[in-house]
Design an enzyme around this catalytic site. Structure first.
Site, PDB file in Angstrom:
ATOM      1  N   ARG A   1     -11.399  -3.786  -0.751  1.00 12.87           N
ATOM      2  CA  ARG A   1     -11.693  -3.426  -2.143  1.00 12.87           C
ATOM      3  C   ARG A   1     -12.776  -2.369  -2.136  1.00 12.87           C
ATOM      4  NH1 ARG A   1     -11.993  -7.077  -7.552  1.00 12.87           N
ATOM      5  NH2 ARG A   1     -12.350  -5.327  -8.942  1.00 12.87           N
TER       6      ARG A   1
ATOM      7  N   ASN B   1       2.671  -3.830  -4.087  1.00 15.09           N
ATOM      8  CA  ASN B   1       3.397  -4.235  -5.284  1.00 15.09           C
ATOM      9  C   ASN B   1       4.657  -3.400  -5.439  1.00 15.09           C
ATOM     10  OD1 ASN B   1       2.773  -1.811  -6.674  1.00 15.09           O
ATOM     11  ND2 ASN B   1       0.761  -2.663  -7.145  1.00 15.09           N
TER      12      ASN B   1
ATOM     13  N   CYS C   1       7.462   2.387  -9.320  1.00 12.26           N
ATOM     14  CA  CYS C   1       6.719   2.794  -8.146  1.00 12.26           C
ATOM     15  C   CYS C   1       6.313   1.551  -7.364  1.00 12.26           C
ATOM     16  CB  CYS C   1       5.497   3.609  -8.519  1.00 12.26           C
ATOM     17  SG  CYS C   1       4.387   2.707  -9.595  1.00 12.26           S
TER      18      CYS C   1
ATOM     19  N   ARG D   1      -5.174  -1.994   2.646  1.00 10.00           N
ATOM     20  CA  ARG D   1      -4.789  -3.375   2.343  1.00 10.00           C
ATOM     21  C   ARG D   1      -3.885  -3.944   3.445  1.00 10.00           C
ATOM     22  NH1 ARG D   1      -5.618  -5.056  -3.461  1.00 10.00           N
ATOM     23  NH2 ARG D   1      -7.703  -4.199  -3.748  1.00 10.00           N
TER      24      ARG D   1
ATOM     25  N   GLU E   1      -3.615  -9.281  -2.918  1.00  5.14           N
ATOM     26  CA  GLU E   1      -2.469  -8.443  -3.275  1.00  5.14           C
ATOM     27  C   GLU E   1      -2.496  -7.229  -2.365  1.00  5.14           C
ATOM     28  OE1 GLU E   1      -2.442  -6.201  -7.006  1.00  5.14           O
ATOM     29  OE2 GLU E   1      -0.966  -5.013  -5.892  1.00  5.14           O
TER      30      GLU E   1
ATOM     31  N   ASP F   1       4.169  -8.713  -7.196  1.00  2.65           N
ATOM     32  CA  ASP F   1       3.018  -8.589  -6.306  1.00  2.65           C
ATOM     33  C   ASP F   1       3.347  -9.232  -4.964  1.00  2.65           C
ATOM     34  OD1 ASP F   1       1.315  -7.212  -7.936  1.00  2.65           O
ATOM     35  OD2 ASP F   1      -0.116  -8.845  -8.215  1.00  2.65           O
TER      36      ASP F   1
ATOM     37  N   CYS G   1       1.181   8.333  -8.953  1.00  2.00           N
ATOM     38  CA  CYS G   1       2.389   8.573  -9.742  1.00  2.00           C
ATOM     39  C   CYS G   1       2.228   9.563 -10.906  1.00  2.00           C
ATOM     40  CB  CYS G   1       3.032   7.259 -10.195  1.00  2.00           C
ATOM     41  SG  CYS G   1       1.967   6.218 -11.206  1.00  2.00           S
TER      42      CYS G   1
ATOM     43  N   GLU H   1     -15.281   0.810  -8.357  1.00  2.00           N
ATOM     44  CA  GLU H   1     -15.180  -0.649  -8.310  1.00  2.00           C
ATOM     45  C   GLU H   1     -16.504  -1.326  -8.601  1.00  2.00           C
ATOM     46  OE1 GLU H   1     -12.713  -2.573  -8.124  1.00  2.00           O
ATOM     47  OE2 GLU H   1     -11.047  -1.397  -7.329  1.00  2.00           O
TER      48      GLU H   1
ATOM     49  N   GLU I   1       2.507   6.393  -2.069  1.00  2.00           N
ATOM     50  CA  GLU I   1       3.080   5.967  -3.350  1.00  2.00           C
ATOM     51  C   GLU I   1       4.525   6.426  -3.453  1.00  2.00           C
ATOM     52  OE1 GLU I   1       1.923   4.139  -6.425  1.00  2.00           O
ATOM     53  OE2 GLU I   1       1.508   5.849  -7.733  1.00  2.00           O
TER      54      GLU I   1
ATOM     55  N   ARG J   1     -11.304   4.692  -7.162  1.00  2.00           N
ATOM     56  CA  ARG J   1     -11.541   3.780  -8.283  1.00  2.00           C
ATOM     57  C   ARG J   1     -12.979   3.296  -8.220  1.00  2.00           C
ATOM     58  NH1 ARG J   1      -5.856   0.272  -8.368  1.00  2.00           N
ATOM     59  NH2 ARG J   1      -4.547   2.138  -8.269  1.00  2.00           N
TER      60      ARG J   1
END
Lengths: 520, 520
Positions: free
Chosen positions: A356, A454, A479, A486, A451, A433, A315, A347, A364, A345
């Site tokens: 993950r 979202n 967003c 996922r 999750e 979520d 975003c 992690e 997005e 990311r």
């Protein structure tokens, strides 16, 4: 009290104004001027029922006029010092031909209220000391420059102290979570961790590098099927248009969204070569050729320090693309999505399976419009997501309002004491979520659900930060990140890896798995 | 001569073997041992008609035995030194209870032939000096460690010197280029630079950051149409399977492909946080909050130095995924493509429009099989590309064999003196460039055409580097990068931005342009 704007605050400044000549011959004049200025120009802008700044001490010594100035919130001591300089400069120049060379702040002591004394020490940059006396914080700054003051660092330091004290209060408290909806339970014929199963079957391979996966044809086909479902069953029916955004986010963009305050320690940063010159790079290349290793210290010397990072969420660059634009009312709500920028990311220890990871693939959708438009859109999105998760993927899942506890406290997340009043349709802003049960993690009751989706309406924080306007309306934005890994992890965890057991709704989007490769 | 393996080479080593006790009492014994060893063990492996290593000087002094050893290519002086140590260690220990503590090389002088003396100075790392006497190079190394020798740096330094001398010879010479095929000329109704035109119409926006673009819905739709054409009209009909590869390439992978030797100065490097600890990052975050700037020096201190970079081309990670695998014969040829990893090249001054950028989007088909299989595949790919470029996009374009001049000289690129013998169907390896005329650049004859597609068979360099095997066959590999921005730039340059003028074949894949947004 209660409202922070009215909280007591005290500024005490110990500094000096520096002149071009010895002040002893004009000491008496100087005192007179300061008295006049204190009573007049320094009080300008102070409300009638508030105290203005006060010069507590003044002492000419050589070419310096030492000063102690004390103030409340109106015409703060450092502003008073600058006004004093300006006024003295005029009088001393005109009457005594003595100029002002500058000002110096040796020590600045700021006392302000906090909600309560913190349990653990609080550190902030620039402060020489920071102490708490009950619910009063006393912060001292030494050798403060004019630049420091004019950039408004003082106010931000006060805000930072309060934020850190607040953070200690909410530490360890649970985040807000309130179920909105849940699907009926479904039979779960498969109990394995699907990533491990895929790795055994050669559908995926871990790497190269940590937290990253190579998806072979079978797994790639499932992920692409999820993408087609999101595009054809959610985004296109609602009128979303595709954009292609850069995966790289300059710091200027993240400074506006706040990512560098929030998640700086999870970002993948990148560096461009400081130069492309063949000559500058010759030695490094030669070393690689001879040693077959990369001299990382030498490499760092050839790179520009990072000015940007890699997509954390798509975003920010999308908002950037609307920066300082005024959108036509008939284009509202703006509905766009990016599916090209890959996400990163760091992690570290939290990595698990394909769900993950450090590198992942998200669609997005971003929406910008009036609050009413976005609340209506949210209903449309929820309806499409329900269609996908219930009828195509046949998942067991639920929806919940979530918000970090401190946001809830600050009144930013809706909600309140009366649980009945917090039903989804009454909320204007906030995050929902979507969570799914993963059988391999344990029982429905005891295991953590994943999750996997979202949906947020975020108010005007981004439209304000990027100065995005409509012709007549106030704009808010939101967003709804669709994480393809996922979706895939949830689907395979519940349905297993045998296509014979997959729901017909999904098979419409993937009639046949590619065969992949056989290794000997 | 001619063949490098037989080129004259001379190694002269000036060093010492270090012992555990004073050598003067055993000096005569020592000389005897060295004589024996030189005549015996040092000559092992030397062909009859070649000279072996020779100990030119030896001088015991205190606990050291100083030595000068000279050799040709067989049992090179440093190998001789290590053999000498081993043999002396056995004799001196047994007879005199004196141990060997180590060896030292003070100076190592290597003389070897080069094709011709270079015009400009040649530098290589580690060398104390490098001089040329006619076609002989003399390189000296000081204080050489055993580690340096055992890692084979000496041979690689010799190869590097020769490579640099070669590079000077081919500097300024034109690259090999030989037209294979050309389309008929077409009418060119549009003369603008399409990127400028798109920017004016709001289809694209430059940024954020240099060499990167934000594609608004209209441009994104054209790029996605190109992607669908490549997938449906080229890759799927030929049986290619999709994989999803990481955009991040560890140095270990690039060390195998050679990218860090070739294009280190064009790579985007990335850094992960050295730690994710909130405490370690607290100061940086606080500084961002107070100053609204990123303290880049402090940031660098929190990052791990790069161990990887961002995709330059997708093939290295694809080869990595087959590393050390033995592929089933019935899976040959392996046909895969990635379209998920985005590509990054630091173009610096060379950037232009959407056709020469730092960040771009490519589909990379990679094929691994026998030479015959890949030559047949190449014909299939060319046929599909011709179908797309002639019948769907209706482009004016041509194909040419290309190869860097030095590869051609080294016999790696096919070709030769007889132009007739270099027809496409006779070549087994090499690269074909697809080039298109861009009217905005000038006339067909004088302007540079844009390479918008290529197709390579690369021999066994990657299958060897990654140790990829089949059950019975020798494997070679190749790739054929499809640059979506390049296809788009060529198409729009020739056909313009008005969909009314676009060929029907393309419009099948994009029946209607999205409306995008209107800004006021």
């Amino acid at each position: 009290m209660g409202c922070r704007e009215a909280d007591p605050v005290r500024f005490e400044l110990d500094g000096a104004i520096l002149f071009s000549a010895d002040l002893s011959p004009v000491a008496e004049h100087l005192k007179g001027y300061v008295g006049e200025i204190e009573a007049g120009p320094l009080q300008k802008g102070v409300p009638d029922d508030e105290d203005g700044p006060h010069v507590e001490r003044m002492e000419p010594a050589g070419q310096e006029l030492s000063l102690v100035i004390v103030s409340g919130r109106y015409v703060r001591a450092h502003e008073a010092l600058l006004r004093l300089r300006k006024e003295l400069s005029a009088r001393m120049g005109k009457e005594h031909r003595i100029g002002v060379r500058g000002v110096r702040i040796d020590r600045y002591t700021i006392s302000f209220s906090v909600p309560e004394a913190p349990d653990h020490p609080v550190r902030v940059p620039f402060a020489t000391s920071l102490d708490f006396e009950g619910d009063t914080a006393v912060m001292t700054l030494d050798d403060v420059s004019e630049d420091f003051l004019s950039r408004n660092y003082v106010d931000r330091l006060v805000a930072l102290v309060r934020e850190k004290v607040d953070a200690q209060r909410y530490e360890g408290k649970e985040e807000f979570w309130e179920q909105i909806w849940t699907s009926t339970p479904r039979e779960m014929p498969y109990q394995e961790d699907p990533t491990e199963d895929m790795a055994r079957r050669g559908w995926v391979q871990q790497g190269p590098g940590k937290g990253r996966w190579f998806f072979r044809p079978q797994a790639a086909a499932v992920i692409r099927a999820m993408e087609r479902i999101a595009l054809e069953e959610v985004l296109r029916p609602l009128g979303f248009q595709e954009v292609i955004s850069s995966s790289l986010v300059p710091f200027e963009v993240w400074l506006k969204t706040g990512h560098l305050k929030g998640v700086a320690n999870e970002i993948y940063y990148f560096s461009e070569p400081a130069t492309r010159s063949e000559e500058a790079w010759e030695e490094l290349r030669d070393l690689v050729k001879v040693t077959r290793e990369v001299p990382r210290d030498k490499l760092v010397g050839l790179l520009d320090a990072p000015r940007a990072g890699m997509t954390y969420a798509q975003c920010p660059n999308i908002y950037w693309s609307f920066q300082k634009r005024t959108v036509a009312d008939e284009d509202l709500p703006i509905l766009v999505f990016d599916r090209t920028a890959n996400s990163y990311r760091y992690e570290s220890g939290g990595r698990h399976g394909i769900e993950r990871v450090d590198e992942f693939h998200r669609i997005e959708p971003v929406y910008i419009g009036t609050v009413d438009q976005l609340v209506e859109l949210r209903e449309g999105l929820i309806e499409r997501y329900k269609h996908v998760f219930n009828e195509l993927l046949e998942l067991e899942w639920r929806m919940a309002w979530v918000s970090p506890f401190y946001l809830q406290q600050a009144g930013m997340a809706g909600g309140g004491e009366d649980e009945e009043a917090t039903a989804a349709d009454e909320r204007r802003e906030g995050t929902i979520d979507f969570e799914a049960y993963l059988p391999y993690r344990g029982t429905r009751e005891e295991s953590e659900w994943l999750e996997f989706q979202n949906l947020s309406i975020l108010g005007d924080i981004y439209t304000t930060a990027f100065n995005i306007k409509a012709q007549r309306h106030e704009l808010v934005s939101g967003c709804s990140g669709i994480g393809l890994e996922r979706w895939t992890a949830v689907f395979l965890s519940q349905k297993g890896l045998d296509p014979a057991g997959w729901p017909e709704g999904f098979k419409r989007f993937l009639p046949e798995l590619p065969r992949g490769f056989t290794f000997h």
